[in-house]
Design a protein around this motif. Sequence first.
Motif, PDB file in Angstrom:
ATOM      1  N   PHE A  29       0.874  -1.014   0.048  1.00  0.00           N
ATOM      2  CA  PHE A  29      -0.073  -0.176  -0.053  1.00  0.00           C
ATOM      3  C   PHE A  29       0.784   0.993   0.046  1.00  0.00           C
ATOM      4  O   PHE A  29       0.374   2.392  -0.540  1.00  0.00           O
ATOM      5  CB  PHE A  29      -0.873  -0.122   1.186  1.00  0.00           C
ATOM      6  CG  PHE A  29      -1.992  -1.054   1.087  1.00  0.00           C
ATOM      7  CD1 PHE A  29      -3.020  -0.879   0.159  1.00  0.00           C
ATOM      8  CD2 PHE A  29      -2.313  -1.924   1.972  1.00  0.00           C
ATOM      9  CE1 PHE A  29      -4.061  -1.795  -0.028  1.00  0.00           C
ATOM     10  CE2 PHE A  29      -3.169  -2.715   1.818  1.00  0.00           C
ATOM     11  CZ  PHE A  29      -4.167  -2.591   0.800  1.00  0.00           C
ATOM     12  N   ARG A  74      -7.671  -1.373   1.682  1.00  0.00           N
ATOM     13  CA  ARG A  74      -7.508  -1.397   3.018  1.00  0.00           C
ATOM     14  C   ARG A  74      -8.303  -1.678   4.098  1.00  0.00           C
ATOM     15  O   ARG A  74      -8.080  -2.188   5.258  1.00  0.00           O
ATOM     16  CB  ARG A  74      -6.805   0.081   3.338  1.00  0.00           C
ATOM     17  CG  ARG A  74      -5.564   0.609   2.719  1.00  0.00           C
ATOM     18  CD  ARG A  74      -5.381   2.023   2.900  1.00  0.00           C
ATOM     19  NE  ARG A  74      -4.093   2.351   2.385  1.00  0.00           N
ATOM     20  CZ  ARG A  74      -2.825   2.240   3.048  1.00  0.00           C
ATOM     21  NH1 ARG A  74      -2.922   1.797   4.439  1.00  0.00           N
ATOM     22  NH2 ARG A  74      -1.654   2.551   2.528  1.00  0.00           N
ATOM     23  N   SER A  77      -0.113  -6.869   3.886  1.00  0.00           N
ATOM     24  CA  SER A  77      -0.691  -6.347   5.312  1.00  0.00           C
ATOM     25  C   SER A  77      -1.189  -7.462   6.015  1.00  0.00           C
ATOM     26  O   SER A  77      -0.876  -7.410   7.321  1.00  0.00           O
ATOM     27  CB  SER A  77      -1.480  -5.249   4.931  1.00  0.00           C
ATOM     28  OG  SER A  77      -0.951  -4.150   4.214  1.00  0.00           O
TER      29      SER A  77
END
Length: 545
Positions: free
Chosen positions: A214, A231, A264
């Motif tokens: 990201f 996200r 992530s």
Amino acid sequence: MEGTKLSQGLAVATSSAGQPFWSSFARHLFEDVTRPRFETWLVRLSPRGFDDQELELVAPNAFTKDWIQRHYKEALTRASYEVDRKHRQVRILQIADLDPKDRVGLTILGQYLDQGATARPAEVHRDPPPPIPIARPQAPAEAEGPFWSEAELAAARATGEGPDEFAGTRPVPQGPAVPEDRPAAAPDQGRYNRESLSFFHENSDFLLNDGYTFENFVIGPSNQLSCAAARAVVDSPGGNYNPLFLHGSSGLGKTHLLQAICHSVLRSPTPRRVLYLSCESFVNQFISAVQNGDLESFRFKYRKVDMLLIDDVQFLEGKTRTQEEFFHTFNSLHNAGRQIVLTSDRGPKEIATLQERLVSRMRWGMVMKIEPPCFETRIAIVKRKAGLRGYDVSPEVACAIAEAIDTNIRELEGAVTKVIGLANLSGRRIDLPLVHEALRDLLPRRTGVTVQEILEAVSREFGVTAREIQGKRRSKSVVLARQVAMHQARKLTSLSLEQIGGFFGGRDHSTVLHSIKKVDAALETDRDLAQRIQRLASWLGRGRD
């Protein structure tokens, strides 16, 4: 070095009689290829068996298997010969080729290397640490910390092997192959959860690109909402955006967002079983499971994960039975609150022959379309891509490249690579002449019309002087003529936005870009303006659509 025989006649790798062979084999291999290459590609090979003619190893996935066969087959053969001076044929399987019962008890070369490297001669026959089954990786000891650092993940890049897209995350050594004196690490965004990463490597088809995070995703109006949704999936898996369906033309960042989600989630302190693969791989694995009568294992693999990410689901088109299986897999995961992320080059309704019940489920959560990047976003992407390669390009250069490529990000990155490559090969600085030389096939072609001729034609058509068009006057008639002149200069010449702005009174590229957009928008509704521009084209000796 005889041992208990497998059905094909090979000595079982984990038998006590075979342990000295594998310890010696691992040590010779380590010394032959050096530490970075061993830890990047070979440490998680699993010894399966050997005899006087043959030696079998198991790779954790298809990519690792293919890479080792292309680059390390000779090293493996040499290491086997160095143990006892016997010539053996080395065979490499992948974990998916084995029956589940044959996976239990497999160890990794890293364990044998550790034993061989630390044992004194009198201790060489002692048993290695308890085996770690490849199909179900064990959580590492708490004292070593549950995370894998960025520095260690960079070992793949240090080998100088392979393209950048495969250098982001390397196979993770388990057990004794990891230095025992490394201090425990607190969870943070720069470290990977070992348990999550181990499951990912053993079950997913892709190795992650180190740059697809990201932090490296350039956000603009065309992709802002898609990035925000991705996200949100990381922050709340299985929440409101389940499934998340991203679609758009090739090269616009869908795969980047998929891998950013993986990065992530794998860095989260909470271990998660993440499965990331192409739809083609899903189809092929399903066909193989049907042919081998192994649907139970196939379903267990896909329906027990915490997050399923599938790229290019348009590949389901025309595959009725696979759609049926995917439908039930989707339902099982969604009902269990597991996150699903899908990408396609088309929206769900545009995928021909896709079952209506699948279309409705894909539209159940959030469907986001990624559009081509606007000019300002392309400039930011050029500067980011060049910066990642260690180059700080000037605004003029960034604008020139962004003007030349307006299709997708992948081609834009290719243009940056081409420009930097030419600069390196020729030893020149990166400036506009070099960009024009590198991208001559991509830049707008000259039509024989000059910007001075355009200025004169616009002055005649709109009844304002050339000096007024190039000056500072802001009356409505002059502004319109100036905008049309800039619009036509961009369409009919190969001048950059900066060059056009300079000709029309020293204006910057953003003013030129605004003028072009204003005229394009007006042409959709203002018939009189469209006719006037058509007359301009005729005067300039060029027909228009």
